[in-house]
Motif scaffolding. Sequence first.
Motif, PDB file in Angstrom:
ATOM      1  N   ILE A 386       0.884  -1.179   0.000  1.00 19.19           N
ATOM      2  CA  ILE A 386       0.000   0.000   0.000  1.00 19.19           C
ATOM      3  C   ILE A 386       0.914   1.219   0.000  1.00 19.19           C
ATOM      4  O   ILE A 386       1.657   1.438   0.960  1.00 19.19           O
ATOM      5  N   PRO A 387       0.939   2.048  -1.041  1.00 20.37           N
ATOM      6  CA  PRO A 387       1.829   3.215  -1.057  1.00 20.37           C
ATOM      7  C   PRO A 387       1.404   4.252  -0.028  1.00 20.37           C
ATOM      8  O   PRO A 387       0.216   4.435   0.253  1.00 20.37           O
ATOM      9  N   ALA A 388       2.412   4.957   0.544  1.00 19.62           N
ATOM     10  CA  ALA A 388       2.122   5.987   1.551  1.00 19.62           C
ATOM     11  C   ALA A 388       1.501   7.199   0.886  1.00 19.62           C
ATOM     12  O   ALA A 388       1.833   7.565  -0.243  1.00 19.62           O
ATOM     13  N   GLN A 389       0.613   7.826   1.615  1.00 26.14           N
ATOM     14  CA  GLN A 389      -0.072   8.991   1.075  1.00 26.14           C
ATOM     15  C   GLN A 389       0.854  10.194   1.094  1.00 26.14           C
ATOM     16  O   GLN A 389       1.520  10.464   2.089  1.00 26.14           O
TER      17      GLN A 389
END
Length: 468
Positions: A386-389
């Motif tokens: 899940i890529p960081a925001q």
Amino acid sequence: MKPPRCLCEICTCGRHRCPHKPTRIYDNGQQPCLTTEYVEKYPKYSNISPPRSLKPKQEYQVHRGKMEGITTFKSDYLPYDIVKRPFRVQEEYKPKTGEIELGTTYQKDYNAYKIQPVTLVRPLERKHTTGGKLDTIPTYQDDYRSWEVQRREPSKVEHVYHPPTKKFGNSTTFQDDFVPRELNPRQSFKPPCIAKLSDAPFDGTTSHRTSYIAHQLEPKFIRPKEEYKPSSQPFEDLTTHRKDFKGLPGQLANSCKPENAKVRSNAHFNGVTEFQDRFQPWLVSLPEVRKTKEYVPPPGNMDFNSTSHLDYVKHEISPAIPIRPVSNRRRTDAPFQGNTTTKEDFKAWGSCRQEITKKQQEIPKPTGKFYDLTTFKSHYIPHQIIPAQSFKPLHAIVPNSAPFQDETMYRTEYTPKKQETCPANYPSPPGYVYVKTDSHGHKFFRQLTPEFSPSNSNPIPKEVAVLS
């Protein structure tokens, strides 16, 4: 009146300088040189082409004129008469009359005075001697007297060595625990190095013998020898040197060597030398010649008998008998029997090289297929990333209806100034009169007006080169 100013001092832009010339050795200029190394080595030019080099080009220039044999030594050399250097006669020494004054300034100014010996400040050593007897017993020896102490008996038990009665077994722990194993060498499958003899007769037929067909050779071609035919035309021995060479008459080079002129005199030569003039001959007696005696042969005949010939007695001696027995050799036609006991009893065995006895491996080798599954592969569980925001603001241009304010401090506070022209741009600066040029190459001008007015009716060029 103001003193004259140099062109370097009149310049206001810092780009002009006087053309420097080589300085003199004994000339001390009053005006200092205000040029720097940067201004001198890095001048700024606008549209002025660099000066042309006066250095000649490296090209071969043919000298078309006639070569003269006169050198500078021949033209400038003037022969002169060599005069012998006069010898200076040494004057005879004449001693001066009177006495030498041996007095010095030290003897004249120095006043001798008497010196008294220095008294010693250190007091004299006084020795106190008494007539009584010295008691040499110290306090330690008097107060600490030795006690009568009895020696204690040792309580150690004495161990008397008794030799063993039984025989030593000679067996160690290694011999008791080690179990010898028999070496079982592996069977060698290598064929023995013995040549196998075949019972069949040798077949000497080859592919060359079976397939070769003998062909008849053709007769060899013999080239006939050509006969020599001399040429009918005459031999042309004219070379390029004989053809192109033209013997032009030329002048020989004059030798610079002076002529070897012999000094001759018409006077008769006097053959008397210094040795003949000063040598006085004296009478010398001739050496006595010793006469050799004539050889007179002795009378009679010569006796050639010696003591060995006269005293030697000849004995009849029989030849020495050899001790070696006579060999009765019998020639036989039978072949030589070369068999010996060593050849019959010690026959060669067919031996092979024994392989190295290796220790058996305790860990058995795996037999099945290698299963390349590691603990990391078996226990690893892949998860979805899940890529960081990102909280970085977007590059969005916000439109603004207000007009752009383009006023800066430079626009508000800048005051434009009128560009002034350097007076050193002109060949002769306006308001100045040329006075002189010193040995350093500085041009000096005298000011006529107190200030240079820029509002002049004459058109002023922006840049003018100053010619030296």
